[in-house]
Design a protein around this motif. Structure first.
Motif, PDB file in Angstrom:
ATOM      1  N   TYR A   1       0.830  -1.202   0.000  1.00 41.69           N
ATOM      2  CA  TYR A   1       0.000   0.000   0.000  1.00 41.69           C
ATOM      3  C   TYR A   1       0.868   1.256   0.000  1.00 41.69           C
ATOM      4  CZ  TYR A   1      -3.544  -3.318   1.575  1.00 41.69           C
ATOM      5  OH  TYR A   1      -4.397  -4.392   1.688  1.00 41.69           O
ATOM      6  N   ILE A   2       0.454   2.225  -0.801  1.00 39.68           N
ATOM      7  CA  ILE A   2       1.095   3.530  -0.839  1.00 39.68           C
ATOM      8  C   ILE A   2       0.103   4.544  -0.277  1.00 39.68           C
ATOM      9  CG2 ILE A   2       2.204   5.280  -2.269  1.00 39.68           C
ATOM     10  CD1 ILE A   2       3.641   2.560  -2.303  1.00 39.68           C
ATOM     11  N   GLY A   3       0.481   5.240   0.792  1.00 35.59           N
ATOM     12  CA  GLY A   3      -0.393   6.226   1.404  1.00 35.59           C
ATOM     13  C   GLY A   3      -0.035   7.629   0.951  1.00 35.59           C
ATOM     14  N   PHE A   4      -1.061   8.430   0.638  1.00 37.70           N
ATOM     15  CA  PHE A   4      -0.842   9.815   0.222  1.00 37.70           C
ATOM     16  C   PHE A   4      -1.717  10.738   1.065  1.00 37.70           C
ATOM     17  CE2 PHE A   4      -1.803  13.617  -2.284  1.00 37.70           C
ATOM     18  CZ  PHE A   4      -0.513  14.047  -2.607  1.00 37.70           C
ATOM     19  N   PRO A   5      -1.140  11.816   1.618  1.00 41.74           N
ATOM     20  CA  PRO A   5      -1.913  12.737   2.459  1.00 41.74           C
ATOM     21  C   PRO A   5      -2.553  13.869   1.646  1.00 41.74           C
ATOM     22  CG  PRO A   5       0.415  13.271   2.625  1.00 41.74           C
ATOM     23  CD  PRO A   5       0.307  12.114   1.670  1.00 41.74           C
ATOM     24  N   LEU A   6      -3.858  13.827   1.529  1.00 38.35           N
ATOM     25  CA  LEU A   6      -4.636  14.912   0.947  1.00 38.35           C
ATOM     26  C   LEU A   6      -5.366  15.594   2.093  1.00 38.35           C
ATOM     27  CD1 LEU A   6      -5.606  16.257  -1.742  1.00 38.35           C
ATOM     28  CD2 LEU A   6      -7.555  14.691  -1.661  1.00 38.35           C
ATOM     29  N   SER A   7      -5.627  16.894   1.961  1.00 39.02           N
ATOM     30  CA  SER A   7      -6.291  17.605   3.043  1.00 39.02           C
ATOM     31  C   SER A   7      -7.441  18.447   2.515  1.00 39.02           C
ATOM     32  CB  SER A   7      -5.296  18.511   3.781  1.00 39.02           C
ATOM     33  OG  SER A   7      -5.931  19.158   4.862  1.00 39.02           O
ATOM     34  N   VAL A   8      -8.447  18.635   3.346  1.00 40.83           N
ATOM     35  CA  VAL A   8      -9.519  19.565   2.999  1.00 40.83           C
ATOM     36  C   VAL A   8      -9.175  20.965   3.502  1.00 40.83           C
ATOM     37  CG1 VAL A   8     -11.236  17.730   3.044  1.00 40.83           C
ATOM     38  CG2 VAL A   8     -10.883  19.121   5.088  1.00 40.83           C
ATOM     39  N   SER A   9      -7.996  21.125   4.089  1.00 40.86           N
ATOM     40  CA  SER A   9      -7.506  22.419   4.563  1.00 40.86           C
ATOM     41  C   SER A   9      -6.356  22.881   3.676  1.00 40.86           C
ATOM     42  CB  SER A   9      -7.022  22.312   6.016  1.00 40.86           C
ATOM     43  OG  SER A   9      -6.157  23.374   6.355  1.00 40.86           O
ATOM     44  N   GLU A  10      -6.517  24.043   3.037  1.00 43.00           N
ATOM     45  CA  GLU A  10      -5.436  24.591   2.218  1.00 43.00           C
ATOM     46  C   GLU A  10      -4.183  24.831   3.062  1.00 43.00           C
ATOM     47  OE1 GLU A  10      -4.811  25.092  -0.854  1.00 43.00           O
ATOM     48  OE2 GLU A  10      -6.736  25.034  -1.911  1.00 43.00           O
ATOM     49  N   THR A  11      -4.369  25.342   4.257  1.00 38.97           N
ATOM     50  CA  THR A  11      -3.225  25.643   5.104  1.00 38.97           C
ATOM     51  C   THR A  11      -2.432  24.386   5.422  1.00 38.97           C
ATOM     52  OG1 THR A  11      -4.418  27.488   6.112  1.00 38.97           O
ATOM     53  CG2 THR A  11      -2.505  26.658   7.304  1.00 38.97           C
ATOM     54  N   PHE A  12      -3.141  23.333   5.827  1.00 38.17           N
ATOM     55  CA  PHE A  12      -2.418  22.118   6.190  1.00 38.17           C
ATOM     56  C   PHE A  12      -1.819  21.426   4.977  1.00 38.17           C
ATOM     57  CE2 PHE A  12      -2.190  17.561   7.345  1.00 38.17           C
ATOM     58  CZ  PHE A  12      -1.178  17.698   8.296  1.00 38.17           C
ATOM     59  N   GLN A  13      -2.487  21.477   3.822  1.00 38.26           N
ATOM     60  CA  GLN A  13      -1.906  20.874   2.623  1.00 38.26           C
ATOM     61  C   GLN A  13      -0.566  21.527   2.301  1.00 38.26           C
ATOM     62  OE1 GLN A  13      -3.749  18.228   0.678  1.00 38.26           O
ATOM     63  NE2 GLN A  13      -1.558  17.927   0.391  1.00 38.26           N
ATOM     64  N   GLN A  14      -0.501  22.842   2.436  1.00 42.58           N
ATOM     65  CA  GLN A  14       0.761  23.546   2.195  1.00 42.58           C
ATOM     66  C   GLN A  14       1.802  23.163   3.246  1.00 42.58           C
ATOM     67  OE1 GLN A  14       1.818  25.406  -0.221  1.00 42.58           O
ATOM     68  NE2 GLN A  14      -0.010  26.039  -1.354  1.00 42.58           N
ATOM     69  N   ARG A  15       1.399  23.099   4.495  1.00 38.55           N
ATOM     70  CA  ARG A  15       2.340  22.760   5.562  1.00 38.55           C
ATOM     71  C   ARG A  15       2.859  21.341   5.412  1.00 38.55           C
ATOM     72  NH1 ARG A  15       0.612  25.340  11.340  1.00 38.55           N
ATOM     73  NH2 ARG A  15       2.417  24.076  11.918  1.00 38.55           N
TER      74      ARG A  15
ATOM     75  N   TYR B   1      -6.935  26.225  11.700  1.00 38.99           N
ATOM     76  CA  TYR B   1      -6.335  27.308  10.926  1.00 38.99           C
ATOM     77  C   TYR B   1      -7.334  28.345  10.427  1.00 38.99           C
ATOM     78  CZ  TYR B   1      -2.997  23.459  10.723  1.00 38.99           C
ATOM     79  OH  TYR B   1      -2.179  22.418  11.052  1.00 38.99           O
ATOM     80  N   GLY B   2      -8.608  28.133  10.669  1.00 36.28           N
ATOM     81  CA  GLY B   2      -9.603  29.068  10.199  1.00 36.28           C
ATOM     82  C   GLY B   2     -10.019  28.883   8.757  1.00 36.28           C
TER      83      GLY B   2
ATOM     84  N   ALA C   1       1.518  19.557  11.780  1.00 39.52           N
ATOM     85  CA  ALA C   1       0.165  20.020  12.080  1.00 39.52           C
ATOM     86  C   ALA C   1       0.131  21.238  13.003  1.00 39.52           C
ATOM     87  CB  ALA C   1      -0.638  18.888  12.695  1.00 39.52           C
ATOM     88  N   LYS C   2       0.667  21.095  14.198  1.00 37.48           N
ATOM     89  CA  LYS C   2       0.654  22.184  15.175  1.00 37.48           C
ATOM     90  C   LYS C   2       1.944  22.085  15.975  1.00 37.48           C
ATOM     91  CE  LYS C   2      -3.110  23.019  17.517  1.00 37.48           C
ATOM     92  NZ  LYS C   2      -4.246  22.774  18.442  1.00 37.48           N
ATOM     93  N   ASP C   3       2.191  23.086  16.804  1.00 33.93           N
ATOM     94  CA  ASP C   3       3.400  23.043  17.624  1.00 33.93           C
ATOM     95  C   ASP C   3       3.353  21.894  18.619  1.00 33.93           C
ATOM     96  OD1 ASP C   3       4.390  25.242  16.312  1.00 33.93           O
ATOM     97  OD2 ASP C   3       3.563  26.662  17.752  1.00 33.93           O
TER      98      ASP C   3
ATOM     99  N   MET D   1      -7.937  16.629   8.197  1.00 35.62           N
ATOM    100  CA  MET D   1      -8.762  17.742   8.647  1.00 35.62           C
ATOM    101  C   MET D   1     -10.231  17.536   8.272  1.00 35.62           C
ATOM    102  SD  MET D   1      -6.477  19.494  10.180  1.00 35.62           S
ATOM    103  CE  MET D   1      -4.685  19.602  10.171  1.00 35.62           C
ATOM    104  N   CYS D   2     -10.661  16.278   8.283  1.00 39.89           N
ATOM    105  CA  CYS D   2     -12.037  15.938   7.896  1.00 39.89           C
ATOM    106  C   CYS D   2     -13.074  16.426   8.897  1.00 39.89           C
ATOM    107  CB  CYS D   2     -12.171  14.421   7.764  1.00 39.89           C
ATOM    108  SG  CYS D   2     -11.717  13.812   6.153  1.00 39.89           S
ATOM    109  N   PHE D   3     -12.642  16.700  10.109  1.00 36.48           N
ATOM    110  CA  PHE D   3     -13.610  17.023  11.163  1.00 36.48           C
ATOM    111  C   PHE D   3     -13.400  18.429  11.715  1.00 36.48           C
ATOM    112  CE2 PHE D   3     -12.575  12.470  11.152  1.00 36.48           C
ATOM    113  CZ  PHE D   3     -13.806  11.951  10.815  1.00 36.48           C
TER     114      PHE D   3
END
Length: 281
Positions: free
Chosen positions: A92-106, A145-146, A238-240, A139-141
């Motif tokens: 299996y190859i896992g890829f991180p997609l996000s519904v948050s623009e901020t977290f996708q960039q981070r 980041y606002g 994700a966060k500090d 960030m599904c829930f």
């Protein structure tokens, strides 16, 4: 019922480098337990995640001869996917997609739109090499980041993944913001709507806040759960402050108390619990 054990997630946020031989011994012990999948490492920039810089060496020393478990590796771009699919041991190859623009960039230095383009190419790479892509939809829930968020927006991204032929999607709560109501709502809507997709849940949570959320997912029909022994882990992007994973021992206890036969080697798991202290000390 599938439990995905995530030593990669448990290790990646630790500042002090865990010696390679210690990782190998620990993951080989995990392989004896009988988990469906071991999320063991990642093919990402060692500058971004130095803890995973030895993934290839770890993989070369894992013994899959007498285990039903399969291996999953995380990638963040096409280069990582092209490297990961070369290894026969990886399923299996896992890829991180996000519904948050901020977290996708981070997390991947890409916009969501750019990440979806990458995901489509990685899906094609996986198909050519007989690997299965697992998309972690983070960030599904909610997110800290606002960024705009709604359950309907999450479902829109799931529809995009469905159109790309993605067969496994794990709804992820990277910073521990999920509540039982949102977990239940999403799974009750997406499981019957997308029968071709296997949905899982990857929750980060406090040691006391896990059960209601796991119960919400389970009662809504989720049969794929990620965990990490003793609740170690957290995403360094994700966060500090890292928020750990659901403890695997708690997952096992909850599911077995609900009559689920997990077919795990309990003696091997007790050895994992004992070994984990030395690995993460």
């Amino acid at each position: 019922m599938k439990i995905i054990e995530c030593p990669r997630d448990a290790m990646q946020g630790r500042k002090e480098f865990i010696p390679t031989e210690r990782k190998i011994a620990y993951i080989n012990q995990l392989l004896q337990v009988g988990f469906d999948t071991i999320d063991f490492g990642s093919f990402v920039s060692p500058k971004a995640v130095p803890q995973m810089s030895d993934t290839s060496e770890v993989l070369a020393n894992l013994d899959l001869n007498e285990t039903p478990s399969k291996l999953l590796a995380i990638v963040a771009n096409i280069r990582g996917a092209e490297e990961a699919v070369q290894y026969r041991k990886i399923s299996y190859i896992g890829f991180p997609l996000s519904v948050s623009e901020t977290f996708q960039q981070r997390n991947t230095n890409k916009s969501i739109a750019e990440a979806i383009v990458q995901l489509e190419k990685i899906q094609n790479i996986c198909l050519r090499h007989n690997k299965t892509l697992v998309t972690y939809l983070s960030m599904c829930f909610g997110n800290p980041y606002g960024d705009p968020w709604s359950a309907e927006a999450v479902i829109k991204y799931i529809e995009e993944l469905h159109q790309l032929g993605v067969e496994t999607v794990s709804l992820s709560d990277t910073v521990g913001m999920a509540d039982p109501a949102s977990v239940s709502y999403l799974f009750r809507h997406i499981i019957p709507a997308y029968e071709s997709i296997e949905f899982g849940v990857h929750l980060h949570t406090t040691p006391t806040g896990w059960q209601d959320k796991i119960e919400a997912a389970y009662k809504a029909g989720c049969h794929r759960f990620d965990g990490a022994v003793r609740g170690f882990g957290g995403c360094p992007m994700a966060k500090d402050k890292l928020v750990g994973n659901v403890a695997t021992e708690n997952l096992i206890s909850y599911l077995e108390n609900n009559g689920v036969n997990l077919n795990l080697n309990k003696e091997a798991f007790q050895q994992v619990m004992a070994l984990s202290g030395a690995v993460f000390s």
